[in-house]
Scaffold this active site. Structure first.
Site, mmCIF file in Angstrom:
data_model
loop_
_atom_site.group_PDB
_atom_site.id
_atom_site.type_symbol
_atom_site.label_atom_id
_atom_site.label_comp_id
_atom_site.label_asym_id
_atom_site.label_seq_id
_atom_site.Cartn_x
_atom_site.Cartn_y
_atom_site.Cartn_z
ATOM 1 N N GLY A 281 0.816 -1.206 0.000
ATOM 2 C CA GLY A 281 0.000 0.000 0.000
ATOM 3 C C GLY A 281 0.850 1.256 0.000
ATOM 4 O O GLY A 281 2.088 1.206 -0.020
ATOM 5 N N SER B 219 -5.253 -2.402 5.977
ATOM 6 C CA SER B 219 -6.645 -1.984 6.141
ATOM 7 C C SER B 219 -7.015 -1.048 5.003
ATOM 8 O O SER B 219 -6.206 -0.193 4.624
ATOM 9 C CB SER B 219 -6.869 -1.237 7.462
ATOM 10 O OG SER B 219 -8.213 -0.768 7.537
ATOM 11 N N ASN C 22 -4.903 -11.917 14.902
ATOM 12 C CA ASN C 22 -3.927 -12.866 14.354
ATOM 13 C C ASN C 22 -2.499 -12.351 14.501
ATOM 14 O O ASN C 22 -1.579 -13.111 14.846
ATOM 15 C CB ASN C 22 -4.221 -13.122 12.869
ATOM 16 C CG ASN C 22 -5.459 -13.964 12.653
ATOM 17 O OD1 ASN C 22 -5.884 -14.715 13.539
ATOM 18 N ND2 ASN C 22 -6.047 -13.853 11.474
ATOM 19 N N TYR D 130 -15.027 1.702 9.789
ATOM 20 C CA TYR D 130 -13.591 2.022 9.876
ATOM 21 C C TYR D 130 -13.234 2.541 11.258
ATOM 22 O O TYR D 130 -12.285 2.060 11.892
ATOM 23 C CB TYR D 130 -13.239 3.057 8.817
ATOM 24 C CG TYR D 130 -11.763 3.413 8.755
ATOM 25 C CD1 TYR D 130 -10.824 2.461 8.383
ATOM 26 C CD2 TYR D 130 -11.317 4.700 9.053
ATOM 27 C CE1 TYR D 130 -9.472 2.776 8.314
ATOM 28 C CE2 TYR D 130 -9.978 5.032 8.982
ATOM 29 C CZ TYR D 130 -9.053 4.059 8.609
ATOM 30 O OH TYR D 130 -7.713 4.383 8.538
ATOM 31 N N ARG E 139 -9.934 10.297 -1.251
ATOM 32 C CA ARG E 139 -9.526 11.308 -0.274
ATOM 33 C C ARG E 139 -9.300 12.649 -0.962
ATOM 34 O O ARG E 139 -9.046 12.718 -2.164
ATOM 35 C CB ARG E 139 -8.282 10.846 0.484
ATOM 36 C CG ARG E 139 -8.631 9.808 1.543
ATOM 37 C CD ARG E 139 -7.439 9.328 2.316
ATOM 38 N NE ARG E 139 -6.745 8.257 1.626
ATOM 39 C CZ ARG E 139 -5.900 7.422 2.225
ATOM 40 N NH1 ARG E 139 -5.660 7.541 3.510
ATOM 41 N NH2 ARG E 139 -5.299 6.471 1.536
#
Length: 315
Positions: free
Chosen positions: A14, A79, A103, A149, A190
């Site tokens: 990302g 995420s 996890n 979120y 965004r």
């Protein structure tokens, strides 16, 4: 010779994760990047594939996570992070914040590794306190569209602190405020990539609300420096990292129009539900505990960001 330390970076393909891969390789770590690529892109890390000290795992951390061998650090940055993503993928967003975090905390415990969790200024919701300090509990609508979120991140912080207090796990929590720079997706919804890509395409800039709401934009290199310092610190509680230079959305749109020499204008549309009216970090803790302050002004950070977007939009 001292053994090289190994770090696992989830969300490693990302925007932020790829910059973290670069930084930790530069610092001499062996880096494992893990990403399921639903919002990340291999293009962000393809320059690293030939390196012997870099490994990529295509994996969803909401499922059991196995990493062979020793592990010193984990940075959990997996995420969906933009409204357009988490509104489109609400279940995945909740799962990566809950099951995925569980996890990775379990993996950290098994490996005796220190783990840093990427939280967000969204834990403050539409804040009633300004600027936002780490001891403010927030004003969040848990059943609104943004709740998937906001509450995923709030749960993430809670379970991380539970592992710290109950198991004695070495944990760190960063609350990230609006960050920008090269490798941002043009279509992530965004305000900064939306404004720049619209300006470069010759479109009017879409401003939601009347433009009086504020944001504080932090350049990615400053954020990465803050993350690095927090990971290596001994402070287990949340720390805001962001640039406190606050600007209204309307002013920012006008700034982008001037920067891109565009002839476009701002057009106004209704404000989305629960969209925060103000965002400004109180960075006192980061300054006092980490010795961290942002170095890049918005003008300095926008230069390389704009060049990156030009290559994407105009090619």
């Amino acid at each position: 010779m001292a053994k090289k330390k190994k770090v696992l970076i989830t969300g490693g393909a990302g925007f932020l994760g790829s910059h973290l891969c670069d930084r930790f390789l530069k610092e001499g770590y062996d880096v494992i990047a893990m990403d399921n690529l639903i919002t990340g892109s291999l293009e962000n890390i393809e320059h690293l594939f030939k390196r012997e000290d870099f490994v990529f795992y295509h994996h969803d951390v909401s499922k059991f996570v196995h990493v062979p061998g020793d592990l010193d650090y984990i940075l959990h940055f997996a995420s969906p992070a933009s409204p357009i993503d988490y509104l489109k993928m609400p279940i995945q967003t909740l799962k990566v914040g809950s099951l995925g975090t569980h996890n990775l905390l379990g993996l950290a415990k098994a490996k005796n590794a220190r783990i840093l969790i990427a939280s967000t200024s969204e834990v403050y919701g539409d804040p009633l306190v300004h600027p936002q300090t780490e001891d403010y509990w927030g004003n969040v609508n848990p059943v609104g569209p943004r709740g998937v979120y906001d509450e995923a991140k709030r749960f993430q912080e809670a379970i991380t602190m539970a592992y710290h207090t109950f198991h004695g796990l070495e944990t760190r929590i960063i609350r990230i405020f609006n960050t920008y720079g090269p490798r941002m997706r043009l279509d992530d919804g965004r305000v900064l990539p939306a404004f720049i890509s619209q300006a470069l395409r010759g479109e009017d800039l879409t401003c939601f609300g009347d433009g009086s709401q504020t944001r504080s934009f932090c350049y990615v290199d400053d954020l990465v420096e803050g993350i690095y310092r927090l990971l290596l610190s001994d402070y287990p509680h949340p720390v805001n990292i962001g640039n406190p230079d606050e600007i209204t959305i309307k002013q920012f749109g006008e700034e982008i129009i001037k920067l891109t020499n565009a002839n476009q204008k701002l057009i106004f549309k209704p404000l989305p539900t629960d969209d925060p009216k103000q965002r400004k970090p109180d960075t006192t803790k980061a300054r006092e505990i980490l010795g961290w302050e942002p170095k890049y002004s918005r003008a300095e950070g926008l230069k390389p960001t704009l060049e990156y977007f030009k290559n994407k939009v105009l090619k």
